[in-house]
Design an enzyme around this catalytic site. Structure first.
Site, PDB file in Angstrom:
ATOM      1  N   GLU A 130      39.860  35.020  45.387  1.00  0.00           N
ATOM      2  CA  GLU A 130      38.553  35.101  44.735  1.00  0.00           C
ATOM      3  C   GLU A 130      37.553  34.345  45.589  1.00  0.00           C
ATOM      4  O   GLU A 130      37.935  33.392  46.266  1.00  0.00           O
ATOM      5  CB  GLU A 130      38.682  34.426  43.368  1.00  0.00           C
ATOM      6  CG  GLU A 130      37.716  34.877  42.334  1.00  0.00           C
ATOM      7  CD  GLU A 130      38.108  34.312  40.961  1.00  0.00           C
ATOM      8  OE1 GLU A 130      38.551  35.078  40.116  1.00  0.00           O
ATOM      9  OE2 GLU A 130      37.958  33.088  40.774  1.00  0.00           O
TER      10      GLU A 130
ATOM     11  N   HIS B 275      35.042  32.333  36.356  1.00  0.00           N
ATOM     12  CA  HIS B 275      35.922  31.212  36.667  1.00  0.00           C
ATOM     13  C   HIS B 275      35.122  30.077  37.289  1.00  0.00           C
ATOM     14  O   HIS B 275      34.217  30.317  38.078  1.00  0.00           O
ATOM     15  CB  HIS B 275      37.001  31.644  37.676  1.00  0.00           C
ATOM     16  CG  HIS B 275      37.981  32.613  37.085  1.00  0.00           C
ATOM     17  ND1 HIS B 275      38.634  33.546  37.844  1.00  0.00           N
ATOM     18  CD2 HIS B 275      38.420  32.791  35.830  1.00  0.00           C
ATOM     19  CE1 HIS B 275      39.437  34.257  37.073  1.00  0.00           C
ATOM     20  NE2 HIS B 275      39.316  33.821  35.831  1.00  0.00           N
TER      21      HIS B 275
ATOM     22  N   LEU C 133      41.670  36.939  56.585  1.00  0.00           N
ATOM     23  CA  LEU C 133      43.050  37.281  56.226  1.00  0.00           C
ATOM     24  C   LEU C 133      43.524  38.481  57.046  1.00  0.00           C
ATOM     25  O   LEU C 133      44.653  38.521  57.525  1.00  0.00           O
ATOM     26  CB  LEU C 133      43.147  37.596  54.732  1.00  0.00           C
ATOM     27  CG  LEU C 133      43.159  36.377  53.810  1.00  0.00           C
ATOM     28  CD1 LEU C 133      42.889  36.786  52.369  1.00  0.00           C
ATOM     29  CD2 LEU C 133      44.502  35.637  53.893  1.00  0.00           C
TER      30      LEU C 133
ATOM     31  N   GLY D 124      46.596  38.822  60.060  1.00  0.00           N
ATOM     32  CA  GLY D 124      47.771  39.691  59.991  1.00  0.00           C
ATOM     33  C   GLY D 124      48.133  40.196  58.605  1.00  0.00           C
ATOM     34  O   GLY D 124      49.101  40.927  58.446  1.00  0.00           O
ATOM     35  N   ALA D 125      47.352  39.819  57.590  1.00  0.00           N
ATOM     36  CA  ALA D 125      47.634  40.340  56.251  1.00  0.00           C
ATOM     37  C   ALA D 125      47.127  41.789  56.169  1.00  0.00           C
ATOM     38  O   ALA D 125      46.237  42.185  56.920  1.00  0.00           O
ATOM     39  CB  ALA D 125      46.949  39.485  55.195  1.00  0.00           C
TER      40      ALA D 125
ATOM     41  N   SER E 208      38.651  47.924  49.569  1.00  0.00           N
ATOM     42  CA  SER E 208      38.086  47.584  48.273  1.00  0.00           C
ATOM     43  C   SER E 208      39.257  47.370  47.313  1.00  0.00           C
ATOM     44  O   SER E 208      40.396  47.707  47.643  1.00  0.00           O
ATOM     45  CB  SER E 208      37.198  48.714  47.734  1.00  0.00           C
ATOM     46  OG  SER E 208      38.008  49.800  47.317  1.00  0.00           O
TER      47      SER E 208
END
Lengths: 444, 423
Positions: free
Chosen positions: A231, A273, A292, A296-297, A302
Site C-alpha cells: 500500500e 488506513h 519491486l 525482480g518481483a 494494475s
C-alpha cells in the site's frame, strides 16, 4: 524475525477479551480441518473466571476463563499464541504483558488506533526476545488446514470456497485485513490455494512487516510462491526490495502496491488506513511498484491484472516442478529401459515389445511426451513371455488375453496404491467419508 | 496511529507549557493566532505585547518555505501586521504545486538574532532520530552535510554520550544550555506523543534557546491519554484541502461514529462514482479506474468500514448519490457499490442503508442515467445481493450484482464500458 512456520495443526491460543463469534469461528474452522484439539485453549476476561461453553463440531465444550494473562499462561503452557481483542486503550498494555510470558511466542493485536509510541515498545521487546507481533489493526492470519486467528477468512462457506481447510502452496501477506480475504479467494481461484496468509495491519509501524513475513515464507518448504499486496505510504516495501536485490528470496514473488490513485488528489491525503498516507514520491505506489519490479518481483500493470499475474507465475511453477517429471523422448522411464534391456538379453523373442516400440515411434512423432509407459512395457513383454516360452498354445494365449489376465497385473499394482492411500488418509485423520455439512456444523 | 500535522502556534504552545512542566525550562514564547474569526481588539487586550513590540507575521498553514515564498512580514508594528493580514487572509497561494487559501496566521515578537540552530526529532520504527546543526535557517537544505544525527532505539535512552556527539563542535559557553534544551525537547516529544518535531531555526535569547520557527506532528490515536496535556488542539486539514459542504457533512458524520466514513470529491463532473467498503478495497477501486485510463472520469473517493449503523450508511449513501446525480447532462453515469470479501461485516445489514437511500433517490438516479454495479462478498452476502437485485427490478434502474465468484474490480471495467458506450 525470519525463521519459518509460526503455526501448526496443534497450535493453541489464549484469547484475550471474550468475544463469542470469533472464537466460535476459530473452533468451526478447527473442526472443518479435522483438528483433534480446539485452537483456543483458554480465554482471559479480566475480572472473571469459570468456563465458556462453545461448540467443537457437534460437541459442546467448556473453555476455561481466567482473570489474568499470567494465570492463563501457567494453566495452558502449550498455548503459544495470544489473540488480543482488547480495545485500543488497553491493547498495548495487555500485549506487553503477554509478550512477557515465556510461553507466548506470537501476539496478534486486533484493535485499531493503538498509539504509535506504544506499538514501538512492543516491536522493541519482540525483537529482543524473538517473538512475533501481528498488527495492530489487523484481522490476523491463517495457516490453511491448521490454525486461524479470530475472524480471519470470515464464514465457513468462504473457508470452503477458498479451500482454506487444507494447505496449498502460496504464502500471502498484505497490509489490509479486508483485502487479505479477497486475495484468499483470488488465490484459490488461480492456484492450489493458500499455505499461509497474514494481514500485518494498516498502521504506520506494524508489529511485523511485509518483508518479515516474506523472508519467513522463503524458509517454509511448502510455500512455493509468495504473493504480496502492499500500500502507498511508509517504506516497508523497500526492505522487501532490498531482500530481493540481495538474493535473500529464492521463490517467485508476485507483488502489487495499491494507491496509484493518490496522484489524483490535489493535496496530501489520508486514506482509510492510518499508514496509507500520501507523502513523498518514494512512498508512492508507483515508485514502490517500479522498485519491486526492478528488484525482480512480478508486478502487474494494475490490480485488475494481479490475478492473471499470480496465475501465470503459479502455472510456470507447476510446469517446472510437476510436468518435467512426466516422461518424454529425452527423459525416458528408467523402469521401461531396464525391462526392455532385460528382455533383449534373456527372452527368446521380443516381437510384441518391438511392435510396441514401433507404436511408440509413431506416437512420439505426434507429441514429445507420448512415450511407452511401464504398463505398456509390462503388457507387451508378458505377451512375449506367453508366446516365447513355448508353454501355451495360440488359443490358450488368446483366452488369457480375452479374460483380462494382463489387466489383473495393473489392478494389482494400483491396489497397493489404493491401500496405501486409505492408510495415509487415516493416518492424517482425513477419513474418506464426509457427512453433509449442515448436519454436523454449528454455524452462524 | 495516524500522524497529524499541527499548527506552529500549537507546537509552540505545547513546547512552552510542557518544557516548564517536564524539565523546568522556561521559554518566554509569546505568540498569537489570527484567523477570520479573531477579534483584533480583544486579542490585543489579552496579548498587550502586540501593541508595544516589533512583530513578525506569517501564515500558519502547515506549509514551509514561507520566507522564500515572500509570505513573512518582518519587523512590523501592529497596524502593519493588520494590513499584512488583511491583504492575504482568504487569498489563494500556491505552495509546492498545491493551491489553497490562507486562513490562519501566527504573530510573534520580532527577535533580532545572529545565530540560527537546527533541531529535529523524527519517530522511526525502531526508535527516534535526533538531528542538530549550528547552521540552521532557510539554507538548511544546502547545509545538510553540517547536520549531525543520532538514533535512540525505542528500548534505549538518550544518554549524555549520545548527546555529546550532536553538540561536540559547539562553543563551551552555549553547550550546556543547548544540551539541556535538546534533552528536554526529546522528553517532551515522547511524553506528548509527537511523531515529528522541527525547529528551524531556534536561536539564543539572553543565552537561552528560543524557537523562531517550529513544525510538529502528533499521533492522534494517543489523544485518549493526552487530551489534557494537549489542551485545545486543532488538527487542520492538509494545506490546499478545502472541504465542500457535502464533504464537511461526511467528515462530521465520521467524527461522531466509531465506524469510518470517508468521502472526497475528485471531479464533480466525473461520471464514475464509488461507494466502497473497506480501507484497502476503496483505494484499489479508485486505482483501477485510474489504471484503466479513466482517472478523469472518477467522481470521488469513498470508503466506509468498521460496521457503520444502518442510519449512518443511509446518510452517507444519500450524500454520495446526490453528488453522483448532480447536474444531469444526458450522458450515462456509473455508480460502483463495491467491496472485497468481508471477514466479519454483515453485508446484508450494511446494504440496508444503501438500499434505502437508493430507493429514496430513485427519480434523481433515473434523471442522471445512473447504472449501478454492485460487487461484494462476506457474511450474509447472498441476502444482501438478493436485496440489491430485487431493488433494481423494483425501481427499474439498470443494476448489476456480483459476488465473490467474480474479481473485485471487474465492475470498474464494466462501468467504463457503460459510460463510453454510445448513447
Amino acid at each position: 524475525m525470519a525463521t519459518g512456520q509460526i503455526f501448526s495443526r496443534t497450535t493453541q491460543a489464549l484469547f484475550y477479551n471474550y468475544k463469542q463469534l470469533p472464537i466460535q469461528r476459530m473452533l468451526d474452522f478447527d473442526f472443518l480441518c479435522g483438528r483433534e484439539t480446539p485452537s483456543v485453549a483458554g480465554i482471559i476476561n479480566p475480572g472473571s473466571e469459570g468456563f465458556q461453553k462453545l461448540f467443537f463440531g457437534q460437541e459442546e465444550i467448556a473453555i476455561p476463563v481466567h482473570s489474568s494473562i499470567e494465570a492463563a499462561s501457567s494453566a495452558h503452557p502449550t498455548a503459544d499464541v495470544f489473540i488480543n481483542f482488547a480495545s485500543f486503550r488497553s491493547a498495548a498494555a495487555s500485549s506487553m504483558a503477554a509478550l512477557k510470558q515465556p510461553t507466548i511466542r506470537v501476539v496478534a493485536i486486533i484493535a485499531e488506533g493503538v498509539p504509535e509510541s506504544d506499538t514501538k515498545q512492543l516491536i522493541a521487546y519482540a525483537r529482543a526476545n524473538n517473538k512475533v507481533v501481528l498488527g495492530p489493526a489487523t484481522v490476523g492470519g491463517i495457516q490453511a488446514g491448521a490454525f486461524k486467528i479470530g475472524d480471519t477468512a470470515g464464514t465457513l462457506d468462504n473457508i470452503i470456497n477458498c479451500k482454506l481447510y487444507r494447505p496449498g502452496s502460496v504464502g500471502f501477506v498484505s497490509k489490509s485485513g479486508g483485502m487479505s480475504n479477497e486475495l484468499y479467494n483470488t488465490i484459490a481461484r488461480v492456484t492450489n490455494g493458500i499455505y499461509e496468509g497474514i494481514a500485518i495491519g494498516g498502521d504506520v509501524f506494524p508489529g511485523s512487516t511485509l518483508s518479515d513475513h516474506v523472508l519467513r515464507f522463503n524458509n517454509i518448504p511448502q510455500v512455493k510462491l509468495i504473493v504480496v499486496l502492499g500500500e502507498l505510504g511508509g517504506r516497508d516495501e523497500y526492505s522487501l526490495v532490498e531482500a530481493l536485490k540481495e538474493g535473500k528470496i529464492h521463490k517467485p514473488v508476485v507483488a502489487w502496491v495499491s494507491g496509484t490513485c493518490a496522484r489524483l488528489f490535489k493535496s496530501e491525503v489520508q486514506f482509510g488506513h492510518a499508514g496509507a498516507k500520501s507523502g513523498g514520491e518514494l512512498e508512492s505506489a508507483q515508485a514502490k511498484n517500479q522498485a519491486l519490479k526492478e528488484a525482480g518481483a512480478v508486478v502487474p500493470t494494475s490490480y485488475e491484472a494481479f490475478e492473471t499475474a499470480i496465475k501465470e507465475t503459479f502455472d510456470k511453477l507447476v510446469v517446472v516442478s510437476v510436468f518435467d517429471r512426466i516422461k518424454s523422448r529425452d527423459n525416458r522411464d528408467k523402469r521401461v529401459q531396464l525391462l526392455q534391456q532385460y528382455a533383449h538379453n534373456n527372452f527368446p523373442s521380443v516381437k510384441y515389445m518391438e511392435y510396441a516400440v514401433q507404436v511408440e515411434n509413431y506416437t512420439l512423432s505426434k507429441a514429445n511426451n507420448l512415450v511407452l509407459n511401464v504398463d505398456g512395457a509390462i503388457g507387451s513383454l508378458f505377451l512375449d513371455l506367453l508366446s516365447g516360452s513355448g508353454m501355451f498354445t495360440k488359443p490358450e494365449i488368446d483366452e488369457i488375453v480375452d479374460i483380462g489376465y494382463l489387466n489383473g497385473l495393473f489392478v494389482l499394482a494400483r491396489s497397493i496404491g489404493l491401500i496405501g492411500h486409505t492408510f495415509d488418509q487415516k493416518r492424517l485423520k482425513q477419513p474418506l467419508y464426509r457427512h453433509p455439512w449442515e448436519d454436523v456444523l454449528y454455524t452462524k | 496511529m495516524a500522524r497529524k500535522k499541527i499548527r506552529e502556534y500549537d507546537s509552540k504552545r505545547l513546547l512552552k507549557q510542557h518544557l516548564n512542566k517536564l524539565a523546568g525550562i522556561q521559554i518566554d514564547i509569546r505568540s498569537a493566532q489570527i484567523t477570520e474569526s479573531t477579534d483584533f481588539n480583544g486579542l490585543v487586550e489579552s496579548e498587550p505585547w502586540l501593541a508595544t513590540e516589533k512583530l513578525v507575521v506569517k501564515p500558519d498553514m502547515l506549509f514551509g518555505k514561507r520566507g522564500k515564498s515572500g509570505l513573512v512580514g518582518l519587523n512590523l508594528n501592529l497596524a502593519q501586521v493588520a494590513s499584512f493580514i488583511k491583504d492575504r487572509l482568504g487569498e489563494e497561494v500556491e505552495i509546492g504545486g498545491c493551491r489553497g487559501p490562507v486562513t490562519a496566521f501566527i504573530v510573534e515578537p520580532f527577535v533580532p538574532h545572529s545565530h540560527e540552530f537546527y533541531l529535529s526529532v523524527v519517530s522511526n520504527r525502531l526508535g527516534c532520530s535526533i538531528s542538530f546543526s549550528d547552521c540552521g535557517g532557510i539554507e538548511i537544505e544546502d547545509n545538510w552535510d553540517k547536520v549531525k544525527s543520532v538514533f535512540i532505539p525505542s528500548e534505549g535512552s538518550f544518554t549524555p554520550d549520545i548527546c555529546a556527539s550532536l553538540i561536540a563542535t559547539l562553543p563551551l559557553e552555549v553547550k550546556g544550555k543547548i544540551e539541556e534544551f535538546i534533552k528536554a525537547v526529546f522528553i517532551l516529544f515522547l511524553d506528548l506523543d509527537f511523531t515529528f518535531l522541527e525547529m528551524n531555526p531556534f536561536t539564543l535569547v539572553d543565552g537561552n534557546p528560543y524557537p523562531l520557527d517550529m513544525r510538529g506532528e502528533l499521533d492522534d490515536t494517543a489523544a485518549f491519554k493526552n487530551f489534557k496535556k494537549w489542551g485545545d488542539i486543532e488538527f487542520p486539514l492538509p494545506f490546499g484541502r478545502v472541504m465542500s459542504a457535502t464533504e464537511t457533512f461526511i467528515h462530521d458524520l465520521d467524527e461522531k461514529t466509531s465506524a469510518s466514513l470517508k468521502f472526497t470529491v475528485l471531479n464533480p463532473r466525473g461520471r464514475i462514482w464509488t461507494m466502497v467498503a473497506g480501507g484497502g478495497a476503496s483505494v484499489i477501486y479508485a486505482d483501477t479506474v485510474g489504471d484503466l485510463g479513466y482517472a478523469a472520469e472518477l467522481g470521488n473517493y469513498a470508503e466506509y468500514s468498521g460496521a457503520p449503523k444502518e442510519d449512518e450508511v443511509l446518510q452517507y449513501a444519500r450524500v454520495i448519490i446526490d453528488c453522483a446525480t448532480a447536474n444531469p447532462d444526458g450522458r450515462k453515469r456509473a455508480l460502483l457499490i463495491g467491496g472485497g470479501i468481508a471477514n466479519f461485516t454483515d453485508v446484508a445489514a450494511t446494504f440496508n442503508g444503501i438500499i434505502r437511500a437508493l430507493r429514496e433517490k430513485e427519480a434523481q438516479l433515473k434523471a442522471a442515467r445512473i447504472h449501478i454495479y454492485v460487487r461484494r462478498g462476506g457474511p450474509n452476502y447472498q441476502t444482501g445481493l438478493t436485496k440489491m437485485r430485487q431493488l433494481g427490478e423494483e425501481i427499474s434502474i439498470p443494476l448489476e450484482v456480483y459476488g465473490p465468484e467474480t474479481t473485485m474490480t471487474g465492475i470498474c471495467k464494466q462501468a467504463i464500458q457503460c459510460i463510453t458506450a454510445a448513447a
